[in-house]
Scaffold this motif. Sequence first.
Motif, PDB file in Angstrom:
ATOM      1  N   ALA A  76       0.892  -1.139   0.009  1.00  0.00           N
ATOM      2  CA  ALA A  76       0.079   0.089  -0.022  1.00  0.00           C
ATOM      3  C   ALA A  76       0.808   1.105   0.113  1.00  0.00           C
ATOM      4  N   THR A  77       2.173   1.166   0.710  1.00  0.00           N
ATOM      5  CA  THR A  77       2.729   2.543   0.689  1.00  0.00           C
ATOM      6  C   THR A  77       4.219   2.432   0.030  1.00  0.00           C
ATOM      7  N   ASN A  78       4.519   1.413  -0.519  1.00  0.00           N
ATOM      8  CA  ASN A  78       5.947   1.281  -1.094  1.00  0.00           C
ATOM      9  C   ASN A  78       7.014   1.555  -0.184  1.00  0.00           C
ATOM     10  N   SER A  79       6.856   1.160   1.018  1.00  0.00           N
ATOM     11  CA  SER A  79       7.807   1.289   2.000  1.00  0.00           C
ATOM     12  C   SER A  79       7.750   0.566   3.166  1.00  0.00           C
ATOM     13  N   THR A  80       8.897  -0.096   3.745  1.00  0.00           N
ATOM     14  CA  THR A  80       8.752  -0.723   5.014  1.00  0.00           C
ATOM     15  C   THR A  80       9.556  -0.114   6.101  1.00  0.00           C
ATOM     16  N   LYS A  81      10.133   1.170   5.831  1.00  0.00           N
ATOM     17  CA  LYS A  81      10.921   1.696   6.704  1.00  0.00           C
ATOM     18  C   LYS A  81      10.088   2.258   8.078  1.00  0.00           C
ATOM     19  N   GLU A  82       8.815   2.190   8.064  1.00  0.00           N
ATOM     20  CA  GLU A  82       7.838   2.516   8.929  1.00  0.00           C
ATOM     21  C   GLU A  82       7.703   1.258  10.012  1.00  0.00           C
ATOM     22  N   ILE A  83       8.081   0.026   9.596  1.00  0.00           N
ATOM     23  CA  ILE A  83       7.968  -1.137  10.382  1.00  0.00           C
ATOM     24  C   ILE A  83       9.030  -1.212  11.419  1.00  0.00           C
ATOM     25  N   VAL A  84       8.687  -0.943  12.536  1.00  0.00           N
ATOM     26  CA  VAL A  84       9.760  -0.898  13.485  1.00  0.00           C
ATOM     27  C   VAL A  84       9.781  -2.197  14.474  1.00  0.00           C
ATOM     28  N   GLY A  85       8.516  -2.773  14.237  1.00  0.00           N
ATOM     29  CA  GLY A  85       8.388  -4.077  15.034  1.00  0.00           C
ATOM     30  C   GLY A  85       7.526  -5.186  14.269  1.00  0.00           C
ATOM     31  N   MET A  86       7.903  -6.525  14.501  1.00  0.00           N
ATOM     32  CA  MET A  86       6.816  -7.333  13.840  1.00  0.00           C
ATOM     33  C   MET A  86       7.075  -8.706  14.701  1.00  0.00           C
ATOM     34  N   HIS A  87       6.036  -9.488  14.476  1.00  0.00           N
ATOM     35  CA  HIS A  87       5.972 -10.585  15.113  1.00  0.00           C
ATOM     36  C   HIS A  87       7.079 -11.602  14.565  1.00  0.00           C
ATOM     37  N   PRO A  88       7.606 -12.475  15.770  1.00  0.00           N
ATOM     38  CA  PRO A  88       8.917 -13.379  15.080  1.00  0.00           C
ATOM     39  C   PRO A  88       8.264 -14.246  13.897  1.00  0.00           C
ATOM     40  N   ASN A  89       7.234 -14.491  13.728  1.00  0.00           N
ATOM     41  CA  ASN A  89       6.991 -15.360  12.688  1.00  0.00           C
ATOM     42  C   ASN A  89       6.713 -14.832  11.273  1.00  0.00           C
ATOM     43  N   SER A  90       6.346 -13.468  11.471  1.00  0.00           N
ATOM     44  CA  SER A  90       6.363 -12.424  10.312  1.00  0.00           C
ATOM     45  C   SER A  90       7.941 -12.262   9.628  1.00  0.00           C
ATOM     46  N   TYR A  91       8.638 -12.156  10.746  1.00  0.00           N
ATOM     47  CA  TYR A  91       9.924 -11.810  10.350  1.00  0.00           C
ATOM     48  C   TYR A  91      10.690 -12.916   9.879  1.00  0.00           C
ATOM     49  N   ASN A  92      10.572 -14.400  10.111  1.00  0.00           N
ATOM     50  CA  ASN A  92      10.842 -15.465   9.458  1.00  0.00           C
ATOM     51  C   ASN A  92      10.476 -15.371   8.104  1.00  0.00           C
TER      52      ASN A  92
END
Length: 379
Positions: A76-92
């Motif tokens: 939606a935003t063309n960016s991931t720099k705003e994502i400062v935290g995520m669930h470990p399963n998402s990170y994998n």
Amino acid sequence: MKKKLGFLAAATLAAGLLAACGNDDTKETTSTGEKQTTAEEKIIQDQLGRDVTVPGEIDRIVVGGILPYFSTWYVATNSTKEIVGMHPNSYNAAENSMLAKISPDVLKASTKFVQNGEVNVEELMKVDPQVYFEIATDQKSIEKVEEAGIPTVGVKAIDAAAAEPLATFNSWLKLTSDIKGGDTTDRADKFIKEGTKVQKEIDAKLADVKEKDKPKVLFLFQHNDKSIVVGGANFFSEKWTKATGGIDVAGDSGAQGQKEVNMEQIYKWNPDIIYITNFTQTQPEDLLENKVSGQDWSDVAAVKEGKVYKVPLGIYRWFPPSGDAPLMLKFLAQHNHPDVFDYDMKEEIKTYYKNFYEFDVTDEEVESILHPSSDAAKY
């Protein structure tokens, strides 16, 4: 040469942003008639139907148990720099995805706020999120984070269209657009039109396929030597299967959502094709070579015919809603009816990533999408 450029702004789905306007001291009454917003904040409605006040400008978000949502934010935003935290399963999943190559900022996200499967508010506060996203069914986490003073947005894993992946993904795009704002582009339209076009193409080619010629399909959602969890009715597995000319053996027999079963039930269903999701580390060879202790898969039709496949992982896992949904439709249709469909999935992936992500995928990367590592499913 690879090129990272703009992608979908979820714009066609944006309707009625409640952003305030004017100078810092100006206030505008929202449609509630009671709540007010300033130029620094706005009120959006989450997928629980709640009004949530969020900052007008957002550059720090955390994604909790709604695992696929981080990739939707990028779409939606063309960016991931705003994502400062995520669930470990998402990170994998992110680590093993194409998104990590297209937008490597995603790998800077912290996972420390999830401890022993629960949100640790103290650790969450350390990453200072402006907005926290959580799966709508996890009321405990939503209340805990809200009590800490962090705007919390509930996101439904399955939307009102009864687990229709494209509809769910579109609803997430709309929510993101409401929250993030920004100008609309043709990219969102392009994604929606592509999904619609692909489904129509598949429907037309399947129109003459008789019910008796449809394969019995089983999605192995989570699996190990102690547990077999399949996808049933009112779950993404049912929608994918029926959209691509298969018979949902689990759902049609009454299994709902995520259902734990035993090998005796697998033998009764005797599926012609088995798809293994990226929410389990199991690989096709584990079944094809009968490697699973305490389970004998050798007499199952799909195993005997060598029709056991790992669901791909591209921008995200292809089983839940993702920006690669049109590719998932083609992938399944190709395997369910190879005599009807002649998609060259390697070329389809390259073309799609060029058109939608403006990213040149190598042959090696295509292989990693079609044959993802078990590491993507680790917690």
